[in-house]
Design a protein around this motif. Structure first.
Motif, PDB file in Angstrom:
ATOM      1  N   VAL A 261       0.863  -1.182   0.000  1.00  0.00           N
ATOM      2  CA  VAL A 261       0.000   0.000   0.000  1.00  0.00           C
ATOM      3  C   VAL A 261       0.899   1.232   0.000  1.00  0.00           C
ATOM      4  N   ARG A 262       0.605   2.177  -0.884  1.00  0.00           N
ATOM      5  CA  ARG A 262       1.424   3.383  -0.949  1.00  0.00           C
ATOM      6  C   ARG A 262       1.078   4.302   0.214  1.00  0.00           C
ATOM      7  N   GLY A 263       2.116   4.747   0.951  1.00  0.00           N
ATOM      8  CA  GLY A 263       1.917   5.646   2.083  1.00  0.00           C
ATOM      9  C   GLY A 263       2.856   6.832   2.070  1.00  0.00           C
TER      10      GLY A 263
ATOM     11  N   PRO B  37       7.725  12.169   2.721  1.00  0.00           N
ATOM     12  CA  PRO B  37       6.738  11.965   3.788  1.00  0.00           C
ATOM     13  C   PRO B  37       5.411  12.636   3.440  1.00  0.00           C
ATOM     14  N   ASP B  38       4.313  11.954   3.728  1.00  0.00           N
ATOM     15  CA  ASP B  38       2.976  12.483   3.468  1.00  0.00           C
ATOM     16  C   ASP B  38       2.044  11.910   4.526  1.00  0.00           C
ATOM     17  N   PRO B  39       1.855  12.605   5.666  1.00  0.00           N
ATOM     18  CA  PRO B  39       1.023  12.066   6.749  1.00  0.00           C
ATOM     19  C   PRO B  39      -0.388  11.707   6.310  1.00  0.00           C
ATOM     20  N   ALA B  40      -0.983  12.519   5.421  1.00  0.00           N
ATOM     21  CA  ALA B  40      -2.343  12.217   4.964  1.00  0.00           C
ATOM     22  C   ALA B  40      -2.370  10.934   4.149  1.00  0.00           C
ATOM     23  N   LEU B  41      -1.380  10.753   3.275  1.00  0.00           N
ATOM     24  CA  LEU B  41      -1.311   9.535   2.466  1.00  0.00           C
ATOM     25  C   LEU B  41      -1.026   8.318   3.339  1.00  0.00           C
TER      26      LEU B  41
ATOM     27  N   PRO C 111       6.203   7.210  11.760  1.00  0.00           N
ATOM     28  CA  PRO C 111       5.316   7.315  12.927  1.00  0.00           C
ATOM     29  C   PRO C 111       3.958   7.925  12.556  1.00  0.00           C
ATOM     30  N   LEU C 112       2.929   7.510  13.284  1.00  0.00           N
ATOM     31  CA  LEU C 112       1.590   8.072  13.139  1.00  0.00           C
ATOM     32  C   LEU C 112       1.309   9.021  14.299  1.00  0.00           C
ATOM     33  N   ASP C 113       0.664  10.137  13.991  1.00  0.00           N
ATOM     34  CA  ASP C 113       0.269  11.102  15.019  1.00  0.00           C
ATOM     35  C   ASP C 113      -1.117  10.709  15.518  1.00  0.00           C
ATOM     36  N   GLY C 114      -1.162  10.187  16.732  1.00  0.00           N
ATOM     37  CA  GLY C 114      -2.427   9.705  17.271  1.00  0.00           C
ATOM     38  C   GLY C 114      -3.475  10.775  17.472  1.00  0.00           C
TER      39      GLY C 114
END
Length: 404
Positions: free
Chosen positions: A153-155, A162-166, A187-190
């Motif tokens: 999966v592309r992220g 870096p693309d937090p939304a993607l 990392p994910l921003d909770g």
């Protein structure tokens, strides 16, 4: 001449009584019998986490072949846990730069969503290899769950930007596609709404999300970036450690972590050919943990995602700080057999103060005896030759008594 004789005898005596120096083993060196040519190490190229600015094209280097087993194979006890589970029947989503199906260790087991079947950077393919790379003849490398399947999966951007939304959208897409385990490249921003929505989708699909607790490197152009944001509470946050169980003090900072796993000097495949690369970072520690989660889900198919998360934590090695990943303990629910437990690689918590008086006394005694022996030998070497030159003879007790 007499001085040389005395010095020589002293050195010989020291060599005889003092212990020989101990050779220290390199924990990252291939184990004996691992198949390395002549027992030496192979210098591998470093896998980037993004294509540098100003560089045209994608990663096309084919890596370098090496039959040596990486240090993680023994540290994680993979040969023991594979007797119980190899991850068959599970799917692990790798949300990142994409995954190439070209390496033989991943052939036939990669499904891609959209454009994620192309990995321009190579980082996603490397992660997928750590998760589910097959164990092939003639090489020591293998992923943690060599029978699991990979969902690419592309992220990130195509060049690894870096693309937090993607990244959050990739987690949601992986969950909706039915992935059993999801791991991400950053990392994910909770606290972000898109991340909370993605985690809700993962909960509905019973997908376990495993995230890096820290970034793999500082932002471009920055000497040291801020610590990674706190991950979602439902996610399992993993921090990277090296062969001795410690983390590099200069590694990027983090806010919260649940578990540690190997993440330094790892070996994995690249996007082209069957050569190997090396890389470090918390995203790679998360990938190894995702492989362990696949082993658990395969061996215990009725467990829910939160129960798998708890099993990874309860089966881990206790440490002075965070627990350390143990795939065998997570799958079996018991400690790994002593013969399979890692030696130098396993983190060891030392007491703050240890009583070494007994060892100190023994050392002092050995030194005293050694010095005494040296003095006796030196005295004999200096005095006896002079006595012989003057025709000294040992006295007789009876003759002395008659003369009194």
């Amino acid at each position: 001449m007499r001085r040389r004789t005395t010095a020589l005898l002293s050195l010989v005596t020291l060599a005889a009584v003092l212990p020989a120096p101990t050779a220290l083993a390199d924990p990252t060196a291939p184990a004996a019998g691992s198949g390395g040519a002549g027992g030496g190490a192979t210098a591998l190229p470093g896998m980037p986490d993004r294509i540098p600015q100003g560089q045209d094209g994608c990663t096309t280097h084919r890596g370098r072949p090496t039959p040596a087993a990486p240090w993680t194979r023994r540290a994680l006890g993979l040969d023991q846990v594979w007797k119980l589970s190899q991850g068959r029947g599970t799917t692990v989503a790798v949300v990142g730069t994409g995954v190439s199906a070209a390496p033989a260790v991943l052939a036939g087991r990669v499904t891609a969503l959209g454009a994620a079947g192309k990995d321009c950077v190579g980082r996603g393919t490397f992660q997928a290899g750590l998760v589910a790379g097959a164990s092939l003849p003639g090489q020591g490398f293998a992923g943690v769950a060599p029978a699991a399947r990979i969902l690419a999966v592309r992220g990130t951007g195509e060049r690894g930007e870096p693309d937090p939304a993607l990244l959050a959208a990739g987690v949601r897409q992986a969950a909706e596609a039915g992935a059993d385990v999801i791991t991400v490249t950053a990392p994910l921003d909770g606290s972000a709404p898109a991340v909370r929505a993605a985690m809700a989708a993962a909960a509905r699909s019973d997908s376990l999300v495993i995230v890096p607790a820290a970034a793999d490197g500082a932002p471009s152009g920055a000497a040291e970036g801020p610590p990674a944001p706190a991950p979602p509470p439902e996610a399992l946050a993993v921090l990277d450690t090296g062969p001795q169980g410690a983390r590099n003090p200069a590694a990027p900072g983090y806010t919260r972590a649940d578990l540690t796993a190997p993440g330094a000097a790892l070996i994995g495949p690249g996007p082209a050919g069957d050569g190997k690369w090396t890389a470090s970072g918390s995203s790679l520690a998360a990938a190894l943990t995702a492989g362990a989660a696949a082993l658990v889900r395969s061996y215990h198919p009725k467990l829910r995602a939160d129960e798998v998360r708890e099993r990874l934590l309860s089966g881990a090695y206790p440490g002075a700080g965070l627990p350390a990943l143990d795939p065998y303990g997570a799958v079996s629910g018991i400690a790994r057999p002593a013969a399979a437990a890692p030696a130098k690689e396993r983190p060891v918590a030392l007491p703050e103060q240890s009583d070494t008086s007994g060892a100190r006394s023994t050392s002092l005694l050995v030194v005293a005896v050694s010095l005494g022996t040296i003095l006796v030998v030196a005295f004999a070497a200096a005095v006896l030759p002079r006595g012989r030159a003057r025709n000294w003879r040992p006295g007789r007790y009876e003759a002395d008594r008659r003369g009194t």
